[in-house]
Write an enzyme that holds these catalytic residues in place. Structure first.
Site, PDB file in Angstrom:
ATOM      1  N   PHE A  40       3.764   0.409 -10.662  1.00  0.00           N
ATOM      2  CA  PHE A  40       4.132   0.129  -9.284  1.00  0.00           C
ATOM      3  C   PHE A  40       5.632  -0.045  -9.099  1.00  0.00           C
ATOM      4  CE2 PHE A  40      -0.325  -0.688  -9.244  1.00  0.00           C
ATOM      5  CZ  PHE A  40      -0.739  -0.435  -7.955  1.00  0.00           C
ATOM      6  N   GLN A 106      -2.515  -8.987 -15.249  1.00  0.00           N
ATOM      7  CA  GLN A 106      -1.950  -8.756 -13.922  1.00  0.00           C
ATOM      8  C   GLN A 106      -2.480  -7.455 -13.336  1.00  0.00           C
ATOM      9  OE1 GLN A 106       2.140  -9.128 -15.666  1.00  0.00           O
ATOM     10  NE2 GLN A 106       2.562 -10.267 -13.796  1.00  0.00           N
ATOM     11  N   HIS A 126      -4.376 -10.744 -10.276  1.00  0.00           N
ATOM     12  CA  HIS A 126      -4.058  -9.995  -9.060  1.00  0.00           C
ATOM     13  C   HIS A 126      -5.261  -9.244  -8.512  1.00  0.00           C
ATOM     14  CE1 HIS A 126       0.393 -10.020 -10.532  1.00  0.00           C
ATOM     15  NE2 HIS A 126       0.051 -11.147  -9.936  1.00  0.00           N
ATOM     16  N   CYS A 134     -15.115  -8.679   1.845  1.00  0.00           N
ATOM     17  CA  CYS A 134     -14.835  -9.102   3.207  1.00  0.00           C
ATOM     18  C   CYS A 134     -13.949 -10.330   3.143  1.00  0.00           C
ATOM     19  CB  CYS A 134     -16.140  -9.412   3.945  1.00  0.00           C
ATOM     20  SG  CYS A 134     -15.880 -10.199   5.562  1.00  0.00           S
ATOM     21  N   CYS A 159     -16.715  -5.646   8.235  1.00  0.00           N
ATOM     22  CA  CYS A 159     -17.954  -6.200   7.697  1.00  0.00           C
ATOM     23  C   CYS A 159     -18.956  -6.443   8.826  1.00  0.00           C
ATOM     24  CB  CYS A 159     -17.639  -7.508   6.973  1.00  0.00           C
ATOM     25  SG  CYS A 159     -19.063  -8.357   6.257  1.00  0.00           S
ATOM     26  N   CYS A 161     -20.223  -9.115   9.467  1.00  0.00           N
ATOM     27  CA  CYS A 161     -19.890 -10.408  10.079  1.00  0.00           C
ATOM     28  C   CYS A 161     -18.686 -10.318  11.007  1.00  0.00           C
ATOM     29  CB  CYS A 161     -19.640 -11.456   8.996  1.00  0.00           C
ATOM     30  SG  CYS A 161     -17.998 -11.335   8.226  1.00  0.00           S
ATOM     31  N   SER A 200       6.634  -6.613 -17.169  1.00  0.00           N
ATOM     32  CA  SER A 200       8.068  -6.802 -16.969  1.00  0.00           C
ATOM     33  C   SER A 200       8.428  -8.280 -16.880  1.00  0.00           C
ATOM     34  CB  SER A 200       8.521  -6.078 -15.693  1.00  0.00           C
ATOM     35  OG  SER A 200       7.793  -6.567 -14.573  1.00  0.00           O
ATOM     36  N   ASN A 224       6.762  -4.512 -24.983  1.00  0.00           N
ATOM     37  CA  ASN A 224       7.081  -3.830 -23.737  1.00  0.00           C
ATOM     38  C   ASN A 224       8.145  -2.770 -24.014  1.00  0.00           C
ATOM     39  OD1 ASN A 224       6.538  -3.809 -20.811  1.00  0.00           O
ATOM     40  ND2 ASN A 224       8.692  -4.337 -20.593  1.00  0.00           N
TER      41      ASN A 224
END
Length: 252
Positions: A40, A106, A126, A134, A159, A161, A200, A224
């Protein structure tokens, strides 16, 4: 010690694992890149092409919910076809051998579970992008169901609901999951060897766990490709391909 030599890194890592009572792997995006999962933050990564959508915007604006789902479906080929890599299988071997009680990650790609680690022993800081929830009643929805309705209407479905349906991930501006953060802290305080792999170590509060482990007396290993801000306090740093370094653990 900092090394870029794979053989040296392997040898020292294995020695630390052999001497440890409880190993805690902590993984970031770098462990999954060889599986075809895009990073990302790195140059050319997902967020260099599209800025992340803030959670408040997702909740407030239908157009943002539609855009968030369009982006998720665009990544479906990569996420859907991805299989665990050498690093995932190596950590699964540690878990099966009873050397690692859990894996803290993560990542949102579900590859630790796919490698054989029991879902209850994968602590996802995450969230997970392979299904949706929902936001109001927490009902679970499969991605294929959301895609079918999105394609039929051009809009993200809600949803039954009335709540908004979102991938089961933690977005910018969204609160971290309390139970997972609490369990990650407990595991960190109980380990005597903390393995930070493919992270990272810049995303807080998750990045605080390696520091907590070190301050609590655990050995700290950072594996890493690129340097991190914590390299200078680690007992071992290996800047090399993650799969190459961890591969021997699969059969060790």
């Amino acid at each position: 010690m900092i090394t870029t030599d794979v053989e040296t890194g392997r040898r020292r890592l294995l020695a630390l694992i052999e001497g440890a009572r409880a190993v805690l792997p902590f993984t970031g995006a770098g462990i999954s890149t060889e599986c075809g999962i895009p990073d990302f933050r790195s140059p050319g990564g997902v967020w260099t092409k599209n800025a992340p959508i803030d959670f408040r915007d997702f909740v407030a604006r239908r157009a943002m919910r539609d855009e968030a789902w369009r982006r998720r479906f665009a990544l479906e080929e990569q996420f859907g076809a991805a299989q665990p890599g050498r690093g995932h299988h190596a950590l699964a071997s540690l878990w099966r051998a009873g050397r690692a009680p859990a894996v803290v990650t993560q990542n949102i790609d579900n590859l630790h579970q796919a490698s054989g680690v029991a879902a209850q022993d994968v602590v996802e800081l995450h969230g997970n992008t392979t299904y949706a929830l929902c936001l109001s009643c927490a009902a679970r929805y499969e991605i294929a169901w959301v895609r079918e309705r999105f394609d039929a209407t051009g809009h993200a479905p809600d949803c039954a609901c009335g709540g908004h349906i979102k991938t089961a991930t933690v977005s910018f501006g969204q609160a971290m999951p309390e139970a997972e953060m609490r369990r990650a802290e407990e595991l960190t305080l109980r380990c005597d060897l903390f393995l930070a792999i493919g992270s990272s170590l810049v995303v807080w509060p998750a990045a605080g766990f390696p520091l907590l482990a070190k301050r609590n007396g655990a050995r700290l290993v950072i594996l890493n490709r690129e340097p991190t801000e914590f390299d200078e306090i680690a007992d071992l740093v290996v800047h090399a391909d993650i799969g190459d370094v961890l591969a021997p653990l699969v059969s060790h």
